[in-house]
Design a protein around this motif. Sequence first.
Motif, PDB file in Angstrom:
ATOM      1  N   GLU A  36      -3.630   6.497   4.150  1.00 33.00           N
ATOM      2  CA  GLU A  36      -3.341   5.155   3.794  1.00 33.00           C
ATOM      3  C   GLU A  36      -2.846   4.419   5.067  1.00 33.00           C
ATOM      4  O   GLU A  36      -2.142   5.034   5.818  1.00 33.00           O
ATOM      5  CB  GLU A  36      -2.109   4.790   2.815  1.00 33.00           C
ATOM      6  CG  GLU A  36      -2.413   5.457   1.316  1.00 33.00           C
ATOM      7  CD  GLU A  36      -1.180   5.602   0.702  1.00 33.00           C
ATOM      8  OE1 GLU A  36      -1.184   5.403  -0.554  1.00 33.00           O
ATOM      9  OE2 GLU A  36      -0.256   6.226   1.077  1.00 33.00           O
ATOM     10  N   SER A  50       3.479  -4.115   0.845  1.00 34.40           N
ATOM     11  CA  SER A  50       2.480  -4.673  -0.278  1.00 34.40           C
ATOM     12  C   SER A  50       2.709  -5.890  -0.820  1.00 34.40           C
ATOM     13  O   SER A  50       1.948  -6.996  -1.003  1.00 34.40           O
ATOM     14  CB  SER A  50       2.930  -3.931  -1.705  1.00 34.40           C
ATOM     15  OG  SER A  50       4.001  -3.710  -1.833  1.00 34.40           O
ATOM     16  N   ASP A  68      10.140  -0.942   0.486  1.00 31.43           N
ATOM     17  CA  ASP A  68       8.721  -1.547  -0.120  1.00 31.43           C
ATOM     18  C   ASP A  68       8.955  -1.204  -1.519  1.00 31.43           C
ATOM     19  O   ASP A  68       8.233  -0.028  -2.013  1.00 31.43           O
ATOM     20  CB  ASP A  68       7.460  -1.291   0.772  1.00 31.43           C
ATOM     21  CG  ASP A  68       6.190  -1.983   0.091  1.00 31.43           C
ATOM     22  OD1 ASP A  68       6.185  -2.455  -0.940  1.00 31.43           O
ATOM     23  OD2 ASP A  68       5.152  -1.922   0.761  1.00 31.43           O
ATOM     24  N   GLU A 124       7.365  -2.349  -4.583  1.00 31.57           N
ATOM     25  CA  GLU A 124       5.981  -2.256  -4.907  1.00 31.57           C
ATOM     26  C   GLU A 124       5.447  -0.725  -4.640  1.00 31.57           C
ATOM     27  O   GLU A 124       4.813   0.030  -5.574  1.00 31.57           O
ATOM     28  CB  GLU A 124       5.368  -3.406  -4.648  1.00 31.57           C
ATOM     29  CG  GLU A 124       4.109  -3.768  -5.801  1.00 31.57           C
ATOM     30  CD  GLU A 124       3.346  -5.068  -5.522  1.00 31.57           C
ATOM     31  OE1 GLU A 124       2.290  -4.853  -5.338  1.00 31.57           O
ATOM     32  OE2 GLU A 124       4.140  -5.980  -5.600  1.00 31.57           O
ATOM     33  N   LYS A 125       5.354  -0.529  -3.428  1.00 27.58           N
ATOM     34  CA  LYS A 125       4.750   0.908  -3.042  1.00 27.58           C
ATOM     35  C   LYS A 125       5.430   2.017  -3.229  1.00 27.58           C
ATOM     36  O   LYS A 125       5.190   3.235  -3.028  1.00 27.58           O
ATOM     37  CB  LYS A 125       4.225   0.827  -1.589  1.00 27.58           C
ATOM     38  CG  LYS A 125       2.809   0.045  -1.290  1.00 27.58           C
ATOM     39  CD  LYS A 125       2.192   0.149  -0.057  1.00 27.58           C
ATOM     40  CE  LYS A 125       1.007  -0.559  -0.103  1.00 27.58           C
ATOM     41  NZ  LYS A 125       0.741  -0.898   1.322  1.00 27.58           N
ATOM     42  N   LYS A 126       6.923   1.817  -3.516  1.00 27.42           N
ATOM     43  CA  LYS A 126       7.892   3.041  -3.509  1.00 27.42           C
ATOM     44  C   LYS A 126       7.803   3.754  -2.376  1.00 27.42           C
ATOM     45  O   LYS A 126       7.736   4.986  -2.340  1.00 27.42           O
ATOM     46  CB  LYS A 126       7.634   3.922  -4.771  1.00 27.42           C
ATOM     47  CG  LYS A 126       7.497   3.076  -6.138  1.00 27.42           C
ATOM     48  CD  LYS A 126       7.551   4.022  -7.227  1.00 27.42           C
ATOM     49  CE  LYS A 126       8.083   3.408  -8.510  1.00 27.42           C
ATOM     50  NZ  LYS A 126       7.357   2.407  -9.035  1.00 27.42           N
ATOM     51  N   ARG A 127       7.633   3.092  -1.319  1.00 31.32           N
ATOM     52  CA  ARG A 127       7.715   3.785   0.024  1.00 31.32           C
ATOM     53  C   ARG A 127       8.913   2.977   1.038  1.00 31.32           C
ATOM     54  O   ARG A 127       9.103   1.549   1.023  1.00 31.32           O
ATOM     55  CB  ARG A 127       6.435   3.617   0.519  1.00 31.32           C
ATOM     56  CG  ARG A 127       6.415   3.926   2.104  1.00 31.32           C
ATOM     57  CD  ARG A 127       4.736   4.134   2.569  1.00 31.32           C
ATOM     58  NE  ARG A 127       4.297   2.960   2.915  1.00 31.32           N
ATOM     59  CZ  ARG A 127       3.026   2.660   2.700  1.00 31.32           C
ATOM     60  NH1 ARG A 127       2.124   3.434   2.335  1.00 31.32           N
ATOM     61  NH2 ARG A 127       2.366   1.420   2.910  1.00 31.32           N
ATOM     62  N   THR A 143       1.355  -9.548   3.534  1.00 36.42           N
ATOM     63  CA  THR A 143       1.454  -7.909   3.263  1.00 36.42           C
ATOM     64  C   THR A 143       1.669  -7.488   5.130  1.00 36.42           C
ATOM     65  O   THR A 143       1.301  -6.314   5.225  1.00 36.42           O
ATOM     66  CB  THR A 143      -0.219  -7.563   3.257  1.00 36.42           C
ATOM     67  OG1 THR A 143      -1.054  -8.139   4.219  1.00 36.42           O
ATOM     68  CG2 THR A 143      -0.649  -8.013   1.921  1.00 36.42           C
ATOM     69  N   THR A 200       7.992   7.716   6.847  1.00 34.70           N
ATOM     70  CA  THR A 200       8.140   7.126   5.753  1.00 34.70           C
ATOM     71  C   THR A 200       8.617   8.196   4.630  1.00 34.70           C
ATOM     72  O   THR A 200       8.256   9.257   5.005  1.00 34.70           O
ATOM     73  CB  THR A 200       6.723   6.704   5.070  1.00 34.70           C
ATOM     74  OG1 THR A 200       5.976   7.887   5.391  1.00 34.70           O
ATOM     75  CG2 THR A 200       5.994   5.693   6.005  1.00 34.70           C
ATOM     76  N   SER A 251       9.376   8.394   0.237  1.00 33.23           N
ATOM     77  CA  SER A 251       9.155   7.896  -1.045  1.00 33.23           C
ATOM     78  C   SER A 251      10.446   7.373  -1.548  1.00 33.23           C
ATOM     79  O   SER A 251      11.494   7.960  -1.650  1.00 33.23           O
ATOM     80  CB  SER A 251       8.678   9.103  -2.012  1.00 33.23           C
ATOM     81  OG  SER A 251       8.768   8.513  -3.371  1.00 33.23           O
TER      82      SER A 251
END
Length: 306
Positions: A43, A164, A217, A219-222, A257, A286, A288
């Motif tokens: 990604e 996201s 983030d 939405e990306k759970k990141r 984005t 990064t 989670s």
Amino acid sequence: MPLNLVHASDGLPRVLLTEPSGSSAEVLLYGGQVVSWKNDRREELLFMSSKAILKPPKAIRGGIPVCFPQFGNLGSLEQHGFARNRVWSLDNNPSPLPSADNQSSVDLILKSTEEDLKTWPRSFELRLRVSLSAGKLTLIPRVRNTDSKAFSFTFALTNYLSVSDISEVRVEGLETLDYFDNLMQRERFTEQADAITFDGETDRVYLSTPTKIAIIDHEKKRTFVLRKDGMPDAVVWNPWDKKAKALSDMSDEEYKTMLCVDSAAVETPIVLKPFEEWKGRQELSTVSSSYYSGQLDPRKVLRGFH
């Protein structure tokens, strides 16, 4: 580790960095610019504009541009200085940094040219080490004064992060700090919110920031974690819709984005005497967000380097 230098179809030579867990990064010699950083799931973690112009002398919209010797328009030079518009060289003499064990790394160097000396008459060497390890991208910039007199400069690593949905992103670690608002003639304010969120154009320089900032983030759970040293300020930028439409090298909707959170030395220029050297450092990693049960623990964020 031998360097993997490739010449892509756009004609810009780049170094490919890979590491055993499967993450990768690409570093252009043009601008000394990181233009890709992918995690072990392939990604892309950095934002790159679909309309980015990948040919000199244009600056490249995305990745991690190097702003030197001037940030923004705070001086007589072109916007953000000239380092991001020059072709760098591989540095064959990168000491005195320790060797980067268990990391894939490249050392680049930019030296003042006759052309640069006309607009900024100071002799320098700007070095950049880019290192990739599992889940982490580290950039170590160094500036050496090779001139006979002192000079000062401002500096930034502009991190175009891929998100996201900008309206779902929050930045933690900058609350209660003073900032210059570039949308209000650089007027100084104090951040009142418990986290920075986005519902319009944002262009701020936060001052005397902690060594650790989190970009969450939802939405990306990141969560991106930015750790920095030697660069006390942090620039937060998103052009929003009107400004994005005015940028020829960015699509109208792409502001949704991306988010720039920069490591910077802006408020107080760095002064180097002859043969002195300045060194900065930033680590991007990064985690989670679910690890933090959806909410970042500020005590963990603000502890600084592990």
